[in-house]
Write a protein that holds these residues in place. Structure first.
Motif, PDB file in Angstrom:
ATOM      1  N   ALA A 271       0.860  -1.279   0.084  1.00  0.00           N
ATOM      2  CA  ALA A 271       0.076  -0.054   0.161  1.00  0.00           C
ATOM      3  C   ALA A 271       0.933   1.143  -0.022  1.00  0.00           C
ATOM      4  N   ALA A 272       1.807   1.275   0.727  1.00  0.00           N
ATOM      5  CA  ALA A 272       2.744   2.331   0.902  1.00  0.00           C
ATOM      6  C   ALA A 272       3.670   2.760  -0.600  1.00  0.00           C
ATOM      7  N   ALA A 273       3.519   1.623  -1.099  1.00  0.00           N
ATOM      8  CA  ALA A 273       4.450   1.954  -2.685  1.00  0.00           C
ATOM      9  C   ALA A 273       3.327   2.472  -3.660  1.00  0.00           C
ATOM     10  N   LEU A 274       2.274   2.181  -3.403  1.00  0.00           N
ATOM     11  CA  LEU A 274       1.232   2.628  -4.297  1.00  0.00           C
ATOM     12  C   LEU A 274       0.877   4.046  -3.895  1.00  0.00           C
ATOM     13  N   ARG A 275       0.776   4.267  -2.767  1.00  0.00           N
ATOM     14  CA  ARG A 275       0.481   5.672  -2.306  1.00  0.00           C
ATOM     15  C   ARG A 275       1.864   6.406  -2.887  1.00  0.00           C
ATOM     16  N   ALA A 276       2.963   6.256  -2.809  1.00  0.00           N
ATOM     17  CA  ALA A 276       4.108   6.975  -3.283  1.00  0.00           C
ATOM     18  C   ALA A 276       4.121   7.248  -4.778  1.00  0.00           C
ATOM     19  N   SER A 277       3.273   6.462  -5.643  1.00  0.00           N
ATOM     20  CA  SER A 277       3.314   6.775  -7.029  1.00  0.00           C
ATOM     21  C   SER A 277       2.292   7.309  -7.687  1.00  0.00           C
ATOM     22  N   ARG A 278       1.163   7.793  -6.859  1.00  0.00           N
ATOM     23  CA  ARG A 278      -0.109   8.200  -7.097  1.00  0.00           C
ATOM     24  C   ARG A 278       0.109   9.764  -7.897  1.00  0.00           C
ATOM     25  N   PRO A 279      -0.793   9.830  -8.836  1.00  0.00           N
ATOM     26  CA  PRO A 279      -0.757  11.064  -9.626  1.00  0.00           C
ATOM     27  C   PRO A 279      -1.156  12.177  -8.619  1.00  0.00           C
ATOM     28  N   PRO A 280      -0.934  13.475  -9.068  1.00  0.00           N
ATOM     29  CA  PRO A 280      -1.381  14.791  -8.118  1.00  0.00           C
ATOM     30  C   PRO A 280      -2.557  14.952  -8.231  1.00  0.00           C
ATOM     31  N   ARG A 281      -3.429  14.681  -9.039  1.00  0.00           N
ATOM     32  CA  ARG A 281      -4.764  14.845  -9.318  1.00  0.00           C
ATOM     33  C   ARG A 281      -5.632  13.588  -9.311  1.00  0.00           C
ATOM     34  N   PRO A 282      -6.400  13.182  -8.638  1.00  0.00           N
ATOM     35  CA  PRO A 282      -7.141  11.712  -8.716  1.00  0.00           C
ATOM     36  C   PRO A 282      -7.977  11.706  -9.880  1.00  0.00           C
ATOM     37  N   ALA A 283      -8.266  10.625 -10.773  1.00  0.00           N
ATOM     38  CA  ALA A 283      -8.767  10.287 -11.720  1.00  0.00           C
ATOM     39  C   ALA A 283     -10.346   9.939 -11.304  1.00  0.00           C
ATOM     40  N   LYS A 284     -11.247  10.289 -11.576  1.00  0.00           N
ATOM     41  CA  LYS A 284     -12.565   9.952 -11.563  1.00  0.00           C
ATOM     42  C   LYS A 284     -12.962   8.433 -11.996  1.00  0.00           C
ATOM     43  N   VAL A 285     -13.209   7.505 -11.103  1.00  0.00           N
ATOM     44  CA  VAL A 285     -13.153   6.051 -11.599  1.00  0.00           C
ATOM     45  C   VAL A 285     -14.660   5.443 -11.314  1.00  0.00           C
ATOM     46  N   TYR A 286     -15.080   4.786 -12.400  1.00  0.00           N
ATOM     47  CA  TYR A 286     -16.356   3.888 -12.206  1.00  0.00           C
ATOM     48  C   TYR A 286     -15.982   2.444 -12.233  1.00  0.00           C
ATOM     49  N   LEU A 287     -16.452   1.750 -11.283  1.00  0.00           N
ATOM     50  CA  LEU A 287     -15.958   0.677 -11.173  1.00  0.00           C
ATOM     51  C   LEU A 287     -17.395  -0.532 -11.287  1.00  0.00           C
ATOM     52  N   GLU A 288     -17.502  -1.296 -12.236  1.00  0.00           N
ATOM     53  CA  GLU A 288     -18.857  -2.061 -12.601  1.00  0.00           C
ATOM     54  C   GLU A 288     -18.755  -3.525 -12.022  1.00  0.00           C
ATOM     55  N   TRP A 289     -19.554  -3.923 -10.879  1.00  0.00           N
ATOM     56  CA  TRP A 289     -19.733  -4.956 -10.421  1.00  0.00           C
ATOM     57  C   TRP A 289     -20.546  -5.939 -11.346  1.00  0.00           C
ATOM     58  N   TRP A 290     -21.751  -5.342 -12.147  1.00  0.00           N
ATOM     59  CA  TRP A 290     -22.449  -5.954 -12.770  1.00  0.00           C
ATOM     60  C   TRP A 290     -23.139  -5.072 -13.867  1.00  0.00           C
ATOM     61  N   PRO A 291     -23.159  -5.649 -15.260  1.00  0.00           N
ATOM     62  CA  PRO A 291     -23.831  -4.768 -16.147  1.00  0.00           C
ATOM     63  C   PRO A 291     -25.379  -4.367 -16.393  1.00  0.00           C
ATOM     64  N   ARG A 292     -26.128  -5.620 -15.928  1.00  0.00           N
ATOM     65  CA  ARG A 292     -27.571  -5.211 -16.055  1.00  0.00           C
ATOM     66  C   ARG A 292     -28.351  -6.366 -15.083  1.00  0.00           C
ATOM     67  N   PRO A 293     -28.760  -5.562 -14.080  1.00  0.00           N
ATOM     68  CA  PRO A 293     -28.806  -3.949 -13.601  1.00  0.00           C
ATOM     69  C   PRO A 293     -27.309  -3.581 -13.324  1.00  0.00           C
ATOM     70  N   MET A 294     -27.225  -2.429 -13.398  1.00  0.00           N
ATOM     71  CA  MET A 294     -25.717  -1.734 -13.126  1.00  0.00           C
ATOM     72  C   MET A 294     -25.746  -1.618 -11.828  1.00  0.00           C
ATOM     73  N   PHE A 295     -24.356  -2.292 -11.255  1.00  0.00           N
ATOM     74  CA  PHE A 295     -24.189  -2.352  -9.725  1.00  0.00           C
ATOM     75  C   PHE A 295     -22.633  -1.930  -9.586  1.00  0.00           C
ATOM     76  N   THR A 296     -22.378  -1.054  -8.613  1.00  0.00           N
ATOM     77  CA  THR A 296     -21.335  -0.519  -8.530  1.00  0.00           C
ATOM     78  C   THR A 296     -20.890  -0.212  -6.794  1.00  0.00           C
ATOM     79  N   PRO A 297     -19.638  -0.244  -6.483  1.00  0.00           N
ATOM     80  CA  PRO A 297     -19.285  -0.125  -4.980  1.00  0.00           C
ATOM     81  C   PRO A 297     -19.931   1.007  -4.448  1.00  0.00           C
ATOM     82  N   GLY A 298     -20.467   0.971  -3.443  1.00  0.00           N
ATOM     83  CA  GLY A 298     -20.896   2.323  -2.695  1.00  0.00           C
ATOM     84  C   GLY A 298     -19.834   2.660  -1.530  1.00  0.00           C
TER      85      GLY A 298
END
Length: 402
Positions: A271-298
């Motif tokens: 986790a520390a290695a990932l934090r150290a390499s993050r870009p300065p501006r976070p990207a807006k991400v959509y993660l899809e669990w299922w397509p129909r109906p559409m489910f995503t993490p809350g």
């Protein structure tokens, strides 16, 4: 009326919410060494006195509540069915039934935990309070009564957790979708992760079962094990920190605390290695669990941590619950920079980004028009355990290329 959560197994078929309903027996099956074909689950949850079956309609006073579900409570001894209604905001139960069967409150806690909540607000038919409290997952399980040598795991992430602690040799059976470590191929299979054969579990007499409430529907398992008197450690992490805490709990259960600390330290280093390499501006991400109906993490899902470590932010992180249903219009309005399809129980080679790119209603989705829709292996993104940070690394590489 709000959309309700559909059961989407972490590594199983899409949903068991539409299955036929009938009371399931509590009796323990025969003594054959191989479990018989497992019927699909026909009830939502159970106690020693009641079987809860989904009702066809939600009573009007509850219809607008978040993630609401209504149930018929069918007594094992017969008689008229009672009614119960659960939502994230309150859980209605007949007061006299709770007095006779306090495990109805345990069932409500399990239902809530599977949807990311740890707040019980039980009320009676008149809306008067029965019980209001915060609870922990430890309140839902039961301790082993002897040193743990015979283990059953009932989620792929739990099999991986036990293996990471060097204890998979103690596992005598697991559910069907577990595929790591390779030794899972040699273990008895108990049925799908949303509907394992709990009578067979009881028959095997494990010292401890590692059960899960990581997705809606798994309350069937936790309540069913309790009704059968099977000791269980219930796991349902909502964050990476929760996963690390559960590694330590499992390490204590299995009497390997030193190895648990090694696993936690490795996760912290990743986790520390990932934090150290993050870009300065976070990207807006959509993660899809299922397509129909559409489910995503809350809001109550560990995926938010993975997305954050990858250098992004979940566009639906403000929605209550662990897994939420959305519409195409809501996704277009959220305007993610990048989308990942990570459909539950679907092998990475069968994930189809074109399904999202060409989906009706998403014609104006900016990320889809730019082709920024990628596969994400659900074995990492959907299994909260020692391997989950691989999902963050995969997303990080994609986000870095934006």
């Amino acid at each position: 009326m709000p959309r309700t959560l559909t059961e989407v197994g972490s590594c199983a078929a899409k949903s068991a919410e539409t299955l036929p309903v009938a009371a399931a027996p509590l009796a323990v099956s025969g003594s054959s060494s191989q479990s018989p074909p497992v019927r699909k689950p026909e009830h939502q949850w159970e106690t020693r006195r009641f079987v809860a079956v989904r009702a066809t309609e939600v009573p009007r006073p509850h219809a607008a509540e978040e993630a609401v579900q209504a149930f018929e409570l069918r007594g094992r001894g017969g008689g008229d069915a009672l009614s119960a209604v659960f939502s994230l905001g309150r859980q209605m139960l007949p007061r006299h039934a709770v007095a006779d069967d306090p495990d109805l409150l345990h069932a409500a806690r399990a239902w809530l935990a599977a949807r990311g909540s740890r707040e019980l607000r039980a009320v009676d038919e008149e809306g008067a309070p029965i019980c209001s409290e915060r609870f922990t997952l430890s309140d839902l399980g039961s301790s082993a009564v002897q040193p743990v040598q015979k283990v059953i795991t009932l989620a792929p992430s739990n099999a991986e957790l036990v293996a990471s602690l060097g204890c998979f040799d103690r596992v005598i059976a697991c559910e069907d979708s577990s595929d790591w470590p390779p030794e899972t191929a040699d273990r008895e299979r108990l049925g799908p992760d949303l509907g394992p054969d709990l009578d067979r579990v009881a028959e095997l007499r494990p010292d401890l079962v590692f059960s899960s409430l990581s997705v809606p529907g798994m309350e069937r398992i936790v309540t069913g094990l309790r009704a059968r008197g099977v000791p269980q450690r219930v796991l349902a992490p909502r964050s990476i920190a929760d996963v690390q805490a559960e590694v330590r709990l499992a390490g204590a259960d299995l009497e390997v605390p030193g190895r648990a600390e090694e696993v936690v330290a490795q996760m912290e280093a990743e986790a520390a290695a990932l934090r150290a390499s993050r870009p300065p501006r976070p990207a807006k991400v959509y993660l899809e669990w299922w397509p129909r109906p559409m489910f995503t993490p809350g809001a109550a899902c560990f995926s938010n941590n993975l997305i954050e470590l990858a250098g992004g932010v979940n566009v639906f992180a403000d929605r209550p619950g662990a897994s939420v249903e959305i519409t195409a219009e809501e996704l277009v309005a959220a305007d993610p920079d990048i989308c990942f399809v990570s459909w539950c129980g679907v092998a990475v080679a069968k994930l189809d980004p074109e399904n999202l790119i060409t989906r009706a209603g998403l014609e104006s989705l900016r990320a889809a028009r730019a082709g920024r829709v990628l596969r994400l292996d659900e074995r990492y993104s959907g299994r909260p355990g020692p391997h989950m940070l691989e999902a963050a690394r995969i997303m990080a590489r994609a986000i870095a290329s934006l």
